[in-house]
Design a protein around this motif. Structure first.
Motif, PDB file in Angstrom:
ATOM      1  N   HIS A 120      15.335   2.026  24.732  1.00 35.83           N
ATOM      2  CA  HIS A 120      15.006   3.352  24.225  1.00 35.83           C
ATOM      3  C   HIS A 120      15.811   4.453  24.544  1.00 35.83           C
ATOM      4  O   HIS A 120      15.652   5.639  24.268  1.00 35.83           O
ATOM      5  CB  HIS A 120      13.307   3.682  24.486  1.00 35.83           C
ATOM      6  N   ASP A 121      16.883   4.428  25.208  1.00 30.81           N
ATOM      7  CA  ASP A 121      17.940   5.203  25.687  1.00 30.81           C
ATOM      8  C   ASP A 121      19.233   5.016  25.187  1.00 30.81           C
ATOM      9  O   ASP A 121      20.029   4.057  25.659  1.00 30.81           O
ATOM     10  CB  ASP A 121      17.850   5.168  27.137  1.00 30.81           C
ATOM     11  N   PRO A 122      19.619   5.866  24.376  1.00 30.60           N
ATOM     12  CA  PRO A 122      20.905   5.777  23.721  1.00 30.60           C
ATOM     13  C   PRO A 122      22.224   5.735  24.777  1.00 30.60           C
ATOM     14  O   PRO A 122      23.233   5.160  24.490  1.00 30.60           O
ATOM     15  CB  PRO A 122      21.189   6.814  22.563  1.00 30.60           C
ATOM     16  N   ALA A 123      22.008   6.350  26.049  1.00 33.25           N
ATOM     17  CA  ALA A 123      22.855   6.328  27.101  1.00 33.25           C
ATOM     18  C   ALA A 123      23.110   4.902  27.664  1.00 33.25           C
ATOM     19  O   ALA A 123      24.276   4.912  28.145  1.00 33.25           O
ATOM     20  CB  ALA A 123      22.530   7.324  28.110  1.00 33.25           C
ATOM     21  N   GLU A 124      22.187   4.104  27.295  1.00 31.32           N
ATOM     22  CA  GLU A 124      22.493   2.398  27.815  1.00 31.32           C
ATOM     23  C   GLU A 124      23.461   1.836  27.035  1.00 31.32           C
ATOM     24  O   GLU A 124      23.808   0.835  27.467  1.00 31.32           O
ATOM     25  CB  GLU A 124      21.213   1.869  28.058  1.00 31.32           C
ATOM     26  N   SER A 125      23.959   2.133  26.065  1.00 28.76           N
ATOM     27  CA  SER A 125      24.690   1.607  25.022  1.00 28.76           C
ATOM     28  C   SER A 125      25.942   2.308  24.699  1.00 28.76           C
ATOM     29  O   SER A 125      25.863   3.567  24.480  1.00 28.76           O
ATOM     30  CB  SER A 125      23.984   1.138  23.642  1.00 28.76           C
ATOM     31  N   PRO A 126      27.176   1.661  24.397  1.00 31.67           N
ATOM     32  CA  PRO A 126      28.218   2.075  23.860  1.00 31.67           C
ATOM     33  C   PRO A 126      28.037   2.756  22.470  1.00 31.67           C
ATOM     34  O   PRO A 126      27.492   2.057  21.652  1.00 31.67           O
ATOM     35  CB  PRO A 126      29.392   1.073  23.711  1.00 31.67           C
ATOM     36  N   ALA A 127      28.366   4.094  22.162  1.00 34.35           N
ATOM     37  CA  ALA A 127      28.109   4.467  21.072  1.00 34.35           C
ATOM     38  C   ALA A 127      28.902   4.056  19.647  1.00 34.35           C
ATOM     39  O   ALA A 127      28.118   4.092  18.956  1.00 34.35           O
ATOM     40  CB  ALA A 127      28.459   5.968  21.086  1.00 34.35           C
ATOM     41  N   PHE A 128      30.000   3.458  19.945  1.00 29.85           N
ATOM     42  CA  PHE A 128      30.776   2.707  18.977  1.00 29.85           C
ATOM     43  C   PHE A 128      29.879   1.822  17.982  1.00 29.85           C
ATOM     44  O   PHE A 128      30.228   1.970  16.612  1.00 29.85           O
ATOM     45  CB  PHE A 128      32.222   2.437  19.287  1.00 29.85           C
ATOM     46  N   TRP A 129      29.285   0.917  18.356  1.00 28.34           N
ATOM     47  CA  TRP A 129      28.319   0.106  17.732  1.00 28.34           C
ATOM     48  C   TRP A 129      27.563   1.046  16.796  1.00 28.34           C
ATOM     49  O   TRP A 129      27.555   0.538  15.494  1.00 28.34           O
ATOM     50  CB  TRP A 129      27.536  -0.727  18.392  1.00 28.34           C
ATOM     51  N   TYR A 130      27.008   1.987  16.962  1.00 31.48           N
ATOM     52  CA  TYR A 130      25.992   2.663  16.004  1.00 31.48           C
ATOM     53  C   TYR A 130      27.064   3.436  15.409  1.00 31.48           C
ATOM     54  O   TYR A 130      26.300   3.725  13.874  1.00 31.48           O
ATOM     55  CB  TYR A 130      25.206   3.526  16.956  1.00 31.48           C
ATOM     56  N   VAL A 131      27.885   4.118  15.564  1.00 28.48           N
ATOM     57  CA  VAL A 131      28.808   4.804  14.491  1.00 28.48           C
ATOM     58  C   VAL A 131      29.340   4.000  13.449  1.00 28.48           C
ATOM     59  O   VAL A 131      29.342   4.394  12.348  1.00 28.48           O
ATOM     60  CB  VAL A 131      29.946   5.495  15.464  1.00 28.48           C
ATOM     61  N   LEU A 132      29.810   2.933  13.783  1.00 28.13           N
ATOM     62  CA  LEU A 132      30.085   1.761  12.822  1.00 28.13           C
ATOM     63  C   LEU A 132      29.147   1.489  11.866  1.00 28.13           C
ATOM     64  O   LEU A 132      29.397   1.216  10.769  1.00 28.13           O
ATOM     65  CB  LEU A 132      30.939   0.728  13.265  1.00 28.13           C
TER      66      LEU A 132
END
Length: 265
Positions: A120-132
């Motif tokens: 539930h915390d976007p800081a836990e994950s590399p952002a690039f997956w979600y951008v793509l």
């Protein structure tokens, strides 16, 4: 008018039930449910591909609804017929504007071939997956519920997409947790995006790269043959050749960044 591929019959009933459970939990706060990834690009491979789903909700959704949704959709409470489900929930105000961030409210991975994960915390994950994923969604998202996809999901700006591609290539170059054939095919898709500015299915992108790059053709053709097999029986590919190929892909992404900088200077 955009024509969207129908969901494959192997996952159609599953997606219908996923939408019904999501509507039951989110109620009037649900804005949209759409398929992304291989389903959106018309290249779903049963036994190999994940089911990728994006859910968009009003930010007024009660906080307790997200854990409830995760429980309702987790395998085997809802048996996933694919290798896995990768589902991301975004707030509508975030999804509707271009962003290079992760920005999710919930990221759920579940299924027979995926490690269980709820964040539930976007800081836990590399952002690039979600951008793509959002870039693919804006171009080709397959609507399962709600309004027009392009009104709900904004396209990330090209500099953010190229930065995300660079990060993705570096992730696949490390190799950990990724089948070799998928690393090669993702690299092909990255190259074709840099050339065309559009997302193509992995196998179509691989065929394009094999046709234009004779030096890498044997490796890409090996990856395509392996991709026809279930995930658990993927063929090994030569480690040094995969690394050299991904180094070449990274250089193509860097060239696209330089070209963009020169165009905007």
């Amino acid at each position: 008018m955009n024509r969207h591929p129908a969901p494959p019959p192997e996952v159609r009933a599953y997606l219908d039930e996923l939408v019904e459970r999501t509507r039951a939990v989110c109620g009037p706060h649900l804005v949209s449910v759409l398929a992304v990834g291989s389903l959106a690009l018309g290249d779903y491979r049963h036994g190999r591909s994940d089911v990728d789903v994006t859910v968009v909700v009003d930010r007024s959704l009660p906080s307790g609804a997200l854990p409830e949704l995760a429980r309702a959709l987790a395998h085997p409470a809802l048996p996933c017929p694919a290798a896995g489900l990768e589902l991301v929930v975004y707030p509508a105000d975030f999804a509707a504007r271009p962003s290079g961030g992760a920005g999710y409210l919930m990221d759920l991975n579940t299924g027979p071939s995926l490690p269980e994960r709820v964040s539930h915390d976007p800081a836990e994950s590399p952002a690039f997956w979600y951008v793509l994923d959002r870039s693919v969604a804006h171009q080709s998202g397959l609507p399962l519920y709600g309004g027009p996809v392009r009104r709900v999901i904004a396209a990330p700006e090209r500099p953010d997409v190229l930065a995300a591609l660079g990060a993705s290539v570096r992730e696949h170059a490390d190799g950990e947790g990724h089948a070799a054939d998928n690393r090669v095919l993702n690299g092909c898709r990255s190259v074709v995006y840099c050339r065309t500015g559009r997302w193509h299915a992995k196998r179509a992108a691989a065929r394009a790269v094999a046709a234009s790059e004779a030096a890498f053709r044997p490796l890409v053709e090996q990856a395509l043959r392996s991709f026809e097999r279930p995930r658990e029986s993927a063929l090994p590919l030569p480690t040094d050749q995969v690394r050299d190929f991904l180094d070449w892909v990274a250089a193509r992404v860097d060239e696209a960044v330089v070209a963009l900088d020169g165009h905007t200077a």
